[in-house]
Design a protein around this motif. Sequence first.
Motif, PDB file in Angstrom:
ATOM      1  N   VAL A  26      -3.680   4.033  -9.909  1.00 52.99           N
ATOM      2  CA  VAL A  26      -2.618   2.406  -9.424  1.00 52.99           C
ATOM      3  C   VAL A  26      -3.054   1.323  -8.881  1.00 52.99           C
ATOM      4  CG1 VAL A  26      -2.688   2.841  -6.374  1.00 52.99           C
ATOM      5  CG2 VAL A  26      -0.464   2.117  -7.926  1.00 52.99           C
ATOM      6  N   SER A  27      -2.731  -0.226  -9.533  1.00 54.35           N
ATOM      7  CA  SER A  27      -3.779  -1.264  -9.276  1.00 54.35           C
ATOM      8  C   SER A  27      -2.353  -2.216  -8.624  1.00 54.35           C
ATOM      9  CB  SER A  27      -3.782  -1.467 -11.039  1.00 54.35           C
ATOM     10  OG  SER A  27      -4.857  -3.007 -11.186  1.00 54.35           O
ATOM     11  N   THR A  28      -2.884  -3.087  -8.433  1.00 54.04           N
ATOM     12  CA  THR A  28      -2.094  -3.870  -7.907  1.00 54.04           C
ATOM     13  C   THR A  28      -2.969  -5.427  -7.889  1.00 54.04           C
ATOM     14  OG1 THR A  28      -0.669  -4.839  -6.056  1.00 54.04           O
ATOM     15  CG2 THR A  28      -2.722  -3.789  -5.254  1.00 54.04           C
ATOM     16  N   GLY A  29      -4.028  -5.424  -7.924  1.00 51.88           N
ATOM     17  CA  GLY A  29      -4.624  -6.868  -8.331  1.00 51.88           C
ATOM     18  C   GLY A  29      -5.483  -6.886  -9.127  1.00 51.88           C
ATOM     19  N   ALA A  30      -6.904  -7.678  -8.841  1.00 49.28           N
ATOM     20  CA  ALA A  30      -7.727  -8.052  -9.945  1.00 49.28           C
ATOM     21  C   ALA A  30      -8.510  -9.633  -9.264  1.00 49.28           C
ATOM     22  CB  ALA A  30      -7.314  -7.736 -11.376  1.00 49.28           C
ATOM     23  N   THR A  31      -8.454  -9.389  -8.121  1.00 55.65           N
ATOM     24  CA  THR A  31      -9.828 -10.101  -7.531  1.00 55.65           C
ATOM     25  C   THR A  31     -10.668 -10.811  -8.034  1.00 55.65           C
ATOM     26  OG1 THR A  31     -10.411  -8.479  -6.042  1.00 55.65           O
ATOM     27  CG2 THR A  31      -8.602 -10.073  -5.596  1.00 55.65           C
ATOM     28  N   THR A  32     -11.169  -9.652  -9.229  1.00 60.64           N
ATOM     29  CA  THR A  32     -12.924 -10.414  -9.882  1.00 60.64           C
ATOM     30  C   THR A  32     -12.558 -10.568 -11.220  1.00 60.64           C
ATOM     31  OG1 THR A  32     -13.160  -7.979 -10.011  1.00 60.64           O
ATOM     32  CG2 THR A  32     -14.024  -9.163  -8.068  1.00 60.64           C
ATOM     33  N   GLY A  33     -10.970 -10.616 -11.673  1.00 61.46           N
ATOM     34  CA  GLY A  33     -10.900 -11.061 -13.092  1.00 61.46           C
ATOM     35  C   GLY A  33      -9.874  -9.606 -14.292  1.00 61.46           C
ATOM     36  N   TYR A  34      -9.537 -10.664 -14.839  1.00 58.23           N
ATOM     37  CA  TYR A  34      -8.383  -9.602 -14.880  1.00 58.23           C
ATOM     38  C   TYR A  34      -8.716  -8.860 -16.593  1.00 58.23           C
ATOM     39  CZ  TYR A  34      -5.988 -13.409 -12.496  1.00 58.23           C
ATOM     40  OH  TYR A  34      -5.454 -14.012 -11.561  1.00 58.23           O
ATOM     41  N   SER A  82       0.967  -0.761  -0.218  1.00 55.78           N
ATOM     42  CA  SER A  82       0.389  -0.022  -0.275  1.00 55.78           C
ATOM     43  C   SER A  82       0.667   1.460  -0.023  1.00 55.78           C
ATOM     44  CB  SER A  82      -0.982  -0.113   1.152  1.00 55.78           C
ATOM     45  OG  SER A  82      -1.708  -0.998   1.083  1.00 55.78           O
ATOM     46  N   TRP A  83       2.237   1.342   0.804  1.00 59.92           N
ATOM     47  CA  TRP A  83       2.639   2.688   1.094  1.00 59.92           C
ATOM     48  C   TRP A  83       3.221   2.492  -0.431  1.00 59.92           C
ATOM     49  CZ3 TRP A  83       3.352   5.823   5.090  1.00 59.92           C
ATOM     50  CH2 TRP A  83       4.324   7.041   4.454  1.00 59.92           C
ATOM     51  N   HIS A  84       3.634   1.225  -1.214  1.00 60.74           N
ATOM     52  CA  HIS A  84       4.451   1.656  -2.484  1.00 60.74           C
ATOM     53  C   HIS A  84       3.112   2.390  -3.384  1.00 60.74           C
ATOM     54  CE1 HIS A  84       6.778   0.717  -6.215  1.00 60.74           C
ATOM     55  NE2 HIS A  84       5.886  -0.515  -6.800  1.00 60.74           N
ATOM     56  N   MET A  85       2.630   1.370  -3.297  1.00 60.56           N
ATOM     57  CA  MET A  85       1.363   2.383  -4.503  1.00 60.56           C
ATOM     58  C   MET A  85       0.783   3.584  -4.197  1.00 60.56           C
ATOM     59  SD  MET A  85      -1.594  -0.802  -4.129  1.00 60.56           S
ATOM     60  CE  MET A  85      -3.101   0.002  -5.272  1.00 60.56           C
ATOM     61  N   LEU A  86       0.679   3.807  -2.826  1.00 57.46           N
ATOM     62  CA  LEU A  86      -0.246   5.402  -3.107  1.00 57.46           C
ATOM     63  C   LEU A  86       1.400   6.482  -2.950  1.00 57.46           C
ATOM     64  CD1 LEU A  86      -2.644   5.047   0.214  1.00 57.46           C
ATOM     65  CD2 LEU A  86      -3.125   5.855  -2.464  1.00 57.46           C
ATOM     66  N   VAL A  87       2.801   6.154  -1.830  1.00 56.99           N
ATOM     67  CA  VAL A  87       3.626   6.965  -2.229  1.00 56.99           C
ATOM     68  C   VAL A  87       4.305   7.081  -3.612  1.00 56.99           C
ATOM     69  CG1 VAL A  87       5.742   7.385  -0.891  1.00 56.99           C
ATOM     70  CG2 VAL A  87       3.328   6.512   0.602  1.00 56.99           C
ATOM     71  N   ASP A  88       4.912   5.679  -3.652  1.00 57.29           N
ATOM     72  CA  ASP A  88       6.137   5.589  -4.686  1.00 57.29           C
ATOM     73  C   ASP A  88       5.453   5.902  -6.570  1.00 57.29           C
ATOM     74  OD1 ASP A  88       8.698   5.039  -5.888  1.00 57.29           O
ATOM     75  OD2 ASP A  88       8.041   3.197  -6.587  1.00 57.29           O
ATOM     76  N   ARG A  89       4.476   5.403  -6.555  1.00 52.75           N
ATOM     77  CA  ARG A  89       3.761   5.123  -7.896  1.00 52.75           C
ATOM     78  C   ARG A  89       3.135   6.403  -8.114  1.00 52.75           C
ATOM     79  NH1 ARG A  89       5.988   3.491 -11.535  1.00 52.75           N
ATOM     80  NH2 ARG A  89       4.497   2.122 -12.205  1.00 52.75           N
ATOM     81  N   ALA A  90       1.585   6.502  -6.558  1.00 53.06           N
ATOM     82  CA  ALA A  90       0.704   7.457  -7.361  1.00 53.06           C
ATOM     83  C   ALA A  90       0.909   8.495  -6.940  1.00 53.06           C
ATOM     84  CB  ALA A  90      -0.569   6.878  -6.731  1.00 53.06           C
ATOM     85  N   ARG A  91       1.969   9.335  -6.482  1.00 57.23           N
ATOM     86  CA  ARG A  91       2.614   9.995  -6.141  1.00 57.23           C
ATOM     87  C   ARG A  91       1.602  11.017  -4.994  1.00 57.23           C
ATOM     88  NH1 ARG A  91       8.680   9.005  -5.578  1.00 57.23           N
ATOM     89  NH2 ARG A  91       8.984   8.369  -8.286  1.00 57.23           N
ATOM     90  N   ILE A  92       0.818  10.081  -3.672  1.00 52.73           N
ATOM     91  CA  ILE A  92       0.211  11.275  -2.975  1.00 52.73           C
ATOM     92  C   ILE A  92       1.022  12.426  -2.001  1.00 52.73           C
ATOM     93  CG2 ILE A  92       0.573  10.091  -0.945  1.00 52.73           C
ATOM     94  CD1 ILE A  92      -2.265   9.240  -0.310  1.00 52.73           C
ATOM     95  N   VAL A 103      -6.728   7.077  -7.599  1.00 45.55           N
ATOM     96  CA  VAL A 103      -7.559   5.634  -7.210  1.00 45.55           C
ATOM     97  C   VAL A 103      -7.116   3.994  -7.188  1.00 45.55           C
ATOM     98  CG1 VAL A 103      -9.153   3.963  -8.600  1.00 45.55           C
ATOM     99  CG2 VAL A 103      -9.613   6.348  -8.941  1.00 45.55           C
ATOM    100  N   PHE A 104      -6.823   3.606  -6.489  1.00 44.02           N
ATOM    101  CA  PHE A 104      -6.087   2.601  -5.508  1.00 44.02           C
ATOM    102  C   PHE A 104      -7.316   1.646  -5.030  1.00 44.02           C
ATOM    103  CE2 PHE A 104      -5.850  -0.169  -1.825  1.00 44.02           C
ATOM    104  CZ  PHE A 104      -4.549  -0.567  -1.099  1.00 44.02           C
ATOM    105  N   LEU A 143      -9.402   7.666  -3.410  1.00 46.95           N
ATOM    106  CA  LEU A 143     -10.676   6.789  -3.767  1.00 46.95           C
ATOM    107  C   LEU A 143      -9.860   4.916  -3.336  1.00 46.95           C
ATOM    108  CD1 LEU A 143     -13.705   5.345  -4.042  1.00 46.95           C
ATOM    109  CD2 LEU A 143     -13.211   5.577  -6.871  1.00 46.95           C
ATOM    110  N   ILE A 144      -9.782   4.372  -2.194  1.00 47.87           N
ATOM    111  CA  ILE A 144      -9.764   3.324  -1.833  1.00 47.87           C
ATOM    112  C   ILE A 144     -10.983   2.051  -2.601  1.00 47.87           C
ATOM    113  CG2 ILE A 144      -8.744   1.340   0.346  1.00 47.87           C
ATOM    114  CD1 ILE A 144      -7.233   4.038  -0.068  1.00 47.87           C
ATOM    115  N   MET A 145     -10.479   1.766  -3.083  1.00 49.37           N
ATOM    116  CA  MET A 145     -11.658   0.218  -3.181  1.00 49.37           C
ATOM    117  C   MET A 145     -11.178  -0.564  -2.430  1.00 49.37           C
ATOM    118  SD  MET A 145     -12.911   1.966  -5.572  1.00 49.37           S
ATOM    119  CE  MET A 145     -14.459   0.292  -6.188  1.00 49.37           C
ATOM    120  N   GLY A 146     -12.277  -1.441  -1.876  1.00 44.41           N
ATOM    121  CA  GLY A 146     -12.320  -2.558  -0.657  1.00 44.41           C
ATOM    122  C   GLY A 146     -12.100  -1.739   0.341  1.00 44.41           C
TER     123      GLY A 146
END
Length: 349
Positions: free
Chosen positions: A266-274, A158-168, A243-244, A175-178
Amino acid sequence: MKAAVFREHDKDPEKVVKIEDIDIPKIKPNEVLVKVEATSYNYNDLWAIWGRPIKVPMPHISGTDISGIVEEVGEEVTSVRKGDRVVSHGNLSCRICNLCTSGREYDCEKRQVWGFQTGPLWGGYCQYAHLPEVNIVKISNNISFEDAAAISMVGMTSWHMLVDRARIKPGQDVLIMGGTSGVGMVGIQIAKLHNCNVIATAGNKQKMDKCLELGADHVVNHREADWYKKVRGITNKKGVDIVFEHIGKTVFPQAVALLKMGGTLVSTGATTGYDSTIDLRYLFFRGINIVGATQGTRAELEDMLYWTANKKIKPLINAVLPFQNMVKGHVMMMNGDQIGKTITTPQKL
């Protein structure tokens, strides 16, 4: 020692995951043996049991996140010693390639997720686990073993997603999904740590209420057909800066459409399908960014442990299961019957 082992793939974890007696591993000179006090569940446990999207080495022990006490160190190990309280960094990489030495070990061509791609019989659902010294991080006395295991991979990711990749940045609409998933629970808290306006989503009222407890300013039910319209209404039709995302196919097109000009998904998964789709007009007319993220660096894990030790970020723990009944955690995760992280305690049968 006791270990949770499976020797074939099956859709039903209870049919194949069994507690077995196996030998305590012998460590290499650069490795550390850890007496495992807590292991947390991740969705890649289910992928391994199912044998998709990739096959895994058999017989298999899953488990990427462990915490515990150093039992033995190899003769080349210098940074930890017997008795230290530690947690795993589950991203195994070569540490010498250009990507690794430039701080991108998560992009290493030789990277493996420990406890998912490794084996035979090399993962965290066991009483004693071994890892290279570089994948062992010390934890302070004011972080419980359960919290450390629960926060390690999802917090780092989560830190990598928001701080490094999305540059929060402070003041953004995020928007935090799930929001009650492993990564979601931490994503909410990281965004609030950065003084952002947080909109979270969840699949039922109980989970929605928990998102508010974690600090979300607003919450919507992403199982409702018009969920994205409610998000747009909350933002006065302006949309969001970040969007997280990790749900995938069922929400991805709407999530992309919610981005402001120049916003980032920023995406790190696809639990409902790719196999999702997007309207490409959003991509070029709004100049949006769609980026991926997988795990994170050791330094990002240490950042998360710092904020956890200072009680600014706290993992949400769904249940702590005795090891003899650990397969129940896989079933709970498969059925969506959890809020936050589920933990098992290998030393407690």
